[in-house]
Design a protein around this motif. Structure first.
Motif, mmCIF file in Angstrom:
data_model
loop_
_atom_site.group_PDB
_atom_site.id
_atom_site.type_symbol
_atom_site.label_atom_id
_atom_site.label_comp_id
_atom_site.label_asym_id
_atom_site.label_seq_id
_atom_site.Cartn_x
_atom_site.Cartn_y
_atom_site.Cartn_z
ATOM 1 N N LEU A 420 0.861 -1.177 0.000
ATOM 2 C CA LEU A 420 0.000 0.000 0.000
ATOM 3 C C LEU A 420 0.900 1.230 0.000
ATOM 4 C CD1 LEU A 420 -2.580 1.697 0.351
ATOM 5 C CD2 LEU A 420 -2.436 1.232 2.817
ATOM 6 N N VAL A 421 0.755 2.066 -0.995
ATOM 7 C CA VAL A 421 1.504 3.324 -1.076
ATOM 8 C C VAL A 421 0.565 4.450 -0.661
ATOM 9 C CG1 VAL A 421 2.836 4.873 -2.546
ATOM 10 C CG2 VAL A 421 2.930 2.405 -2.935
ATOM 11 N N ALA A 422 0.944 5.179 0.394
ATOM 12 C CA ALA A 422 0.079 6.216 0.945
ATOM 13 C C ALA A 422 0.875 7.488 1.187
ATOM 14 C CB ALA A 422 -0.556 5.721 2.247
ATOM 15 N N GLY A 423 0.146 8.567 1.483
ATOM 16 C CA GLY A 423 0.782 9.830 1.831
ATOM 17 C C GLY A 423 0.783 10.847 0.703
ATOM 18 N N PRO A 424 0.890 12.118 1.052
ATOM 19 C CA PRO A 424 0.757 13.191 0.059
ATOM 20 C C PRO A 424 1.863 13.224 -0.992
ATOM 21 C CG PRO A 424 1.453 14.061 2.186
ATOM 22 C CD PRO A 424 1.050 12.643 2.421
ATOM 23 N N ALA A 425 3.040 12.673 -0.682
ATOM 24 C CA ALA A 425 4.138 12.704 -1.656
ATOM 25 C C ALA A 425 4.093 11.543 -2.633
ATOM 26 C CB ALA A 425 5.480 12.722 -0.929
ATOM 27 N N ALA A 426 3.136 10.609 -2.446
ATOM 28 C CA ALA A 426 3.105 9.390 -3.260
ATOM 29 C C ALA A 426 2.888 9.667 -4.735
ATOM 30 C CB ALA A 426 2.024 8.444 -2.741
ATOM 31 N N GLN A 427 2.052 10.659 -5.047
ATOM 32 C CA GLN A 427 1.775 10.974 -6.453
ATOM 33 C C GLN A 427 2.044 12.449 -6.754
ATOM 34 O OE1 GLN A 427 -1.186 8.848 -8.783
ATOM 35 N NE2 GLN A 427 -2.200 8.252 -6.870
ATOM 36 N N SER A 428 3.079 12.973 -6.126
ATOM 37 C CA SER A 428 3.468 14.362 -6.344
ATOM 38 C C SER A 428 4.843 14.416 -6.999
ATOM 39 C CB SER A 428 3.506 15.118 -5.010
ATOM 40 O OG SER A 428 4.089 16.391 -5.167
ATOM 41 N N ILE A 455 6.508 8.415 -6.973
ATOM 42 C CA ILE A 455 6.900 7.246 -6.182
ATOM 43 C C ILE A 455 5.956 6.082 -6.468
ATOM 44 C CG2 ILE A 455 7.261 6.353 -3.853
ATOM 45 C CD1 ILE A 455 7.833 9.261 -2.970
ATOM 46 N N PHE A 456 4.672 6.367 -6.523
ATOM 47 C CA PHE A 456 3.685 5.316 -6.794
ATOM 48 C C PHE A 456 3.957 4.649 -8.143
ATOM 49 C CE2 PHE A 456 -0.507 4.327 -8.803
ATOM 50 C CZ PHE A 456 -0.805 3.202 -8.033
ATOM 51 N N GLN A 457 4.251 5.446 -9.156
ATOM 52 C CA GLN A 457 4.518 4.881 -10.488
ATOM 53 C C GLN A 457 5.767 4.007 -10.489
ATOM 54 O OE1 GLN A 457 4.378 8.836 -12.448
ATOM 55 N NE2 GLN A 457 3.143 7.834 -14.022
ATOM 56 N N THR A 458 6.821 4.475 -9.830
ATOM 57 C CA THR A 458 8.080 3.711 -9.870
ATOM 58 C C THR A 458 7.953 2.403 -9.097
ATOM 59 O OG1 THR A 458 8.993 4.911 -7.965
ATOM 60 C CG2 THR A 458 9.480 5.783 -10.160
ATOM 61 N N ILE A 459 7.169 2.398 -8.030
ATOM 62 C CA ILE A 459 6.954 1.150 -7.287
ATOM 63 C C ILE A 459 6.128 0.180 -8.127
ATOM 64 C CG2 ILE A 459 5.816 0.144 -5.262
ATOM 65 C CD1 ILE A 459 6.728 2.615 -3.701
ATOM 66 N N ALA A 460 5.105 0.703 -8.806
ATOM 67 C CA ALA A 460 4.299 -0.156 -9.696
ATOM 68 C C ALA A 460 5.159 -0.727 -10.818
ATOM 69 C CB ALA A 460 3.135 0.641 -10.267
ATOM 70 N N LYS A 462 8.262 -1.349 -10.593
ATOM 71 C CA LYS A 462 9.226 -2.253 -9.983
ATOM 72 C C LYS A 462 8.631 -3.631 -9.690
ATOM 73 C CE LYS A 462 12.769 -1.078 -8.707
ATOM 74 N NZ LYS A 462 14.099 -1.129 -9.369
ATOM 75 N N ILE A 463 7.435 -3.657 -9.105
ATOM 76 C CA ILE A 463 6.891 -4.943 -8.635
ATOM 77 C C ILE A 463 5.600 -5.352 -9.333
ATOM 78 C CG2 ILE A 463 7.997 -4.660 -6.391
ATOM 79 C CD1 ILE A 463 5.277 -3.937 -5.211
ATOM 80 N N GLY A 464 5.188 -4.523 -10.291
ATOM 81 C CA GLY A 464 3.970 -4.838 -11.030
ATOM 82 C C GLY A 464 2.767 -4.131 -10.444
ATOM 83 N N ALA A 465 1.948 -3.575 -11.316
ATOM 84 C CA ALA A 465 0.785 -2.803 -10.876
ATOM 85 C C ALA A 465 -0.166 -3.638 -10.017
ATOM 86 C CB ALA A 465 0.051 -2.236 -12.085
ATOM 87 N N GLY A 466 -0.217 -4.947 -10.256
ATOM 88 C CA GLY A 466 -1.111 -5.799 -9.492
ATOM 89 C C GLY A 466 -0.712 -5.967 -8.039
ATOM 90 N N ASN A 467 0.538 -5.628 -7.715
ATOM 91 C CA ASN A 467 1.024 -5.754 -6.335
ATOM 92 C C ASN A 467 0.996 -4.444 -5.571
ATOM 93 O OD1 ASN A 467 1.567 -8.508 -6.301
ATOM 94 N ND2 ASN A 467 3.569 -8.223 -7.284
ATOM 95 N N VAL A 468 0.448 -3.395 -6.187
ATOM 96 C CA VAL A 468 0.461 -2.072 -5.548
ATOM 97 C C VAL A 468 -0.951 -1.511 -5.485
ATOM 98 C CG1 VAL A 468 1.456 0.244 -5.593
ATOM 99 C CG2 VAL A 468 2.741 -1.665 -6.551
ATOM 100 N N ILE A 469 -1.313 -1.016 -4.315
ATOM 101 C CA ILE A 469 -2.572 -0.298 -4.150
ATOM 102 C C ILE A 469 -2.261 1.058 -3.529
ATOM 103 C CG2 ILE A 469 -4.122 -2.280 -3.985
ATOM 104 C CD1 ILE A 469 -3.842 -2.219 -0.991
ATOM 105 N N THR A 470 -3.148 1.997 -3.712
ATOM 106 C CA THR A 470 -2.924 3.315 -3.138
ATOM 107 C C THR A 470 -4.241 3.967 -2.772
ATOM 108 O OG1 THR A 470 -1.758 5.431 -3.426
ATOM 109 C CG2 THR A 470 -2.961 4.585 -5.341
ATOM 110 N N THR A 471 -4.170 4.849 -1.811
ATOM 111 C CA THR A 471 -5.331 5.650 -1.404
ATOM 112 C C THR A 471 -5.142 7.095 -1.836
ATOM 113 O OG1 THR A 471 -4.258 6.027 0.741
ATOM 114 C CG2 THR A 471 -5.827 4.189 0.587
ATOM 115 N N THR A 472 -4.128 7.352 -2.664
ATOM 116 C CA THR A 472 -3.745 8.727 -2.970
ATOM 117 C C THR A 472 -4.241 9.175 -4.333
ATOM 118 O OG1 THR A 472 -1.647 8.042 -3.951
ATOM 119 C CG2 THR A 472 -1.663 8.469 -1.581
#
Length: 746
Positions: A420-428, A455-460, A462-472
């Protein structure tokens, strides 16, 4: 400021003449003889692009341009109107400006200047690198040199030959909004990185299309604001000024800095722009600086309307020019021109002072080749946007990453984990780059390169979009980014939470804050994250240390990412998932609380905390993370310190060697830092001072011998008579957890 003894000028070496030819001097002297007072004063005036531009960015107003260049003969133009321009737009703008100079009597070209603070700020798609605070974390001067060379090339490709960088202010007041532009709290890092960058900008020769004129700033003590607010008063004894704030500028002068920009504030009640002691006695006579002295934005006017040391605007102009100012960043009108002419005619400013200033300005233009060809150079344009610059940006961001906590080796995270990628900097994007990023404040993401990644994009990736969720949502301030209920619900299907907190971009006064605490909505988000019971890894993208004391104990990992430029997101993902082994070292002491902001090079009495004598403790330096902190995914072991002698005498050298071994299972980079401690001195010695560092690369199981060479100058300090001296006595040298002792004998 009281005028005190000046060092012997004859011993100093001038560096401004580097690149200056006899023909340059002859041309300048010939021009000076032809120039009227009005033409000379015009050269000393600098206006912002908005004075000569239309409402549309990158489009000049012909009538306004003629007024500035032909009627007022301005010597320099700076800045943009709203945002970065393309290389083609810059070519057109600067070509039009130089075309107009051909209509003036003497056809003197205009010198254009920009603030390229961490790359070429104001050209679209230019390469942005870590802010200075991140470059300090790399502890890698060669890397600083490499990124500076790219910045110089991309400035020159834009037709710009003068860069208002580097910032040499010392980052010892974390509230200060320009903290991310500094190299941190240590003098040695500041002067080492600063001198390296100055040389990198200029050493190719200013006529070369790979070089630009540098500007060391902000002379002097600008960062030592009592309140931390930008452009507010500084109260500083001269012994502190000389020990901590002057050495960086002394080294920058030796390195060949062509220009200097002045501190907008005041020291001990004297605005620096009005201080003949600092601008002439110290800068010119003591340091031997021969280059151009330029004001900061509107600072001569402020002698009258903010500092109230000049009773009229004309008195302000006379005061500043007589103190030693060569060029006024006016910048939005021609008042300086009119007032200085009046002041000269009324004998308030001598003609010799005008000639002195104009000679320096014209020599700089000659050194830059502007008299030979003032136009954007075609061979320079080919140096813009090369693919290898992106590789270098990633290298710099990688080396800046500073791992501050890794409980239970939670990092690196397996790439099979559900995150889970969270926080205001995740998609800034702006929170990864900070100030001076295509706009002054760096907040408008419209102008960032289209391939910039969050950050959210680079993590997706890295490990695949199916392994990443976000609330941001996109953008730092989007309300969804602070939704604690959504975070709680989303965490149910995650194995770990990457929480991206910190600061959005800011520059100068808009970045003023009243408290180092993170905003409450970020703290609440962190509390909600750890309440889920899932391990939380905190990623900080911030320009200065914001308090995380209340949430740090619950964080399993803490990664300080700073504002590390275009490739910040990629570097963060590489570290979190183990594709890069972090090696960054904290360039400041990360404070635990507002009442305990103590620097690493503290005095012995700052160590002591006591209520009664029997209750005395020696824990006065108790930051959340110490200066120099930084973990790796491998481990390093030090042997004993070996000294070439137990005595250092006179001007001799002392070699200090230590064996460093990578005792882990991964290859890794490691910075070996050498500190000294003067056991007894006439001025209370610091507990420790950083005197040298080397960054090495060790394969798993590999050992290397690292050797440092010290001399008496590495042990020197400023005494009560304001002389820099080295006193005989015993010194400790410390590297890691090892210590040795030697004696200095005169």
């Amino acid at each position: 400021m009281k005028q005190l003894a000046i060092a012997t000028v004859g011993l100093l070496i001038s560096h401004f003449s580097f690149g200056q030819t006899p023909a340059d001097k002859q041309k300048v002297e010939s021009l000076l003889k032809q120039m009227t007072l009005e033409e000379k004063v015009g050269q000393m005036a600098q206006v912002t692009l908005g004075v000569v531009a239309s409402a549309e960015d990158g489009v000049l107003n012909p009538a306004a341009l003629k007024k500035a260049v032909v009627d007022y003969r301005v010597g320099s133009i700076l800045n943009v109107t709203n945002h970065a321009l393309s290389v083609d737009q810059w070519t057109k703008v600067i070509t039009q400006i130089q075309d107009e100079t051909k209509n003036s009597r003497l056809k003197i070209p205009v010198l254009y200047g920009l603030d390229g603070i961490h790359g070429q700020t104001y050209t679209l798609d230019a390469t942005l690198f870590p802010q200075n605070i991140g470059m300090a974390a790399t502890r890698n001067p060669e890397l600083a040199k490499a990124v500076t060379k790219v910045a110089a090339k991309e400035l020159r490709a834009s037709g710009v030959r003068w860069n208002f960088a580097p910032v040499l202010d010392l980052g010892r007041q974390p509230l200060w909004s320009r903290f991310p532009e500094t190299y941190g709290e240590d003098v040695y890092i500041g002067k080492t990185m600063g001198a390296t960058v100055i040389k990198a900008y200029e050493e190719d020769g200013l006529r070369n299309p790979t070089a630009v004129a540098s500007c060391m700033k902000h002379y002097l003590g600008y960062s030592a604001s009592r309140t931390g607010k930008d452009r507010t008063p500084i109260y500083m004894p001269e012994i502190e000024m000389r020990e901590y704030y002057l050495p960086q500028f002394r080294e920058a002068v030796k390195a060949g800095a062509s220009t200097v920009m002045i501190n907008s504030s005041e020291i001990n009640g004297t605005p620096v722009h009005a201080s003949k002691y600092l601008l002439t006695d110290v800068l010119r006579k003591e340091l031997g600086f021969e280059g151009v002295v330029v004001t900061d934005w509107e600072d001569i006017k402020r002698l009258n309307d903010r500092h109230f040391v000049a009773s009229t605007p004309r008195a302000a102009v006379a005061m500043a020019v007589n103190a030693g100012i060569d060029m006024s960043m006016v910048p939005t009108d021609f008042s300086f021109y009119d007032l200085l002419i009046e002041a000269v005619k009324k004998n308030e400013v001598p003609m010799t002072r005008i000639d002195d200033a104009v000679r320096r300005i014209l020599l700089l233009k000659a050194k830059l080749g502007l008299f030979d060809n003032p136009y954007p150079e075609k061979n320079a344009a080919t140096n813009f946007g090369k693919p290898e610059y992106q590789t270098l940006a990633l290298d710099a961001a990688h080396e800046a990453m500073t791992l501050l906590k890794n409980d239970g080796n939670i990092l690196p995270i397996p790439k099979t984990a559900k995150i889970l990628v969270a926080g205001p900097a995740a998609q800034s994007i702006s929170a990864l780059n900070g100030c001076w990023s295509y706009t002054w404040q760096g907040k408008d993401e419209t102008w960032y390169p289209k391939d910039s990644k969050t950050i959210f994009q680079t993590i997706a990736d890295k490990i695949g979009a199916g392994n990443v969720i976000t609330t941001t949502a996109k953008g730092f301030d989007a309300p969804q980014n602070f939704d604690t209920a959504a975070l709680k619900n989303a965490a149910a299907s995650a194995s770990a939470i990457i929480l991206c907190l910190g600061e959005n971009a800011y520059a100068e006064s808009p970045g003023n804050i009243t408290d180092l605490a993170l905003p409450e909505n970020q703290i609440n988000l962190a509390k909600a994250a750890w309440a889920t019971g899932k391990p939380v890894i905190l990623v900080l993208t911030e320009g200065r240390p914001r308090f995380i004391t209340s949430i740090e104990p619950q964080m399993k990992g803490v990664l300080m990412a700073y504002w590390s430029g275009k490739k910040t997101g990629e570097a963060i993902a590489d570290v979190l998932f183990g594709d890069y082994n972090p090696s960054g070292k904290l360039p400041y002491s990360y404070p635990r609380s507002m009442g305990e902001i103590v620097m690493y090079d503290r005095k012995p009495t700052e160590e002591i905390r006591e209520i009664f004598n029997s209750d005395m403790t020696m824990d006065g330096y108790k930051p959340l993370f110490a200066f120099g902190a930084g973990l790796s995914y491998t481990t390093f072991e030090y042997g004993d310190i070996q000294l070439s002698s137990k005595q250092l005498q006179g001007a001799a050298k002392l070699n200090v060697s230590i064996t460093v071994k990578n005792t882990g299972t991964r290859d890794g980079k490691h910075t070996v830092e050498l500190y000294t401690h003067d056991q007894y001195a006439s001025i209370t010695p610091s507990v420790q001072r950083l005197r040298a560092f080397q960054k090495i690369d060790l394969k798993a199981g590999e050992s290397k011998v690292v050797t440092f060479t010290l001399d008496k100058n590495d042990l020197a300090f400023v005494n009560e008579k304001l002389k820099t001296i080295t006193e005989p006595g015993d010194f400790d040298v410390m590297i890691g957890n090892k210590k040795a002792t030697f004696s200095y004998i005169q």
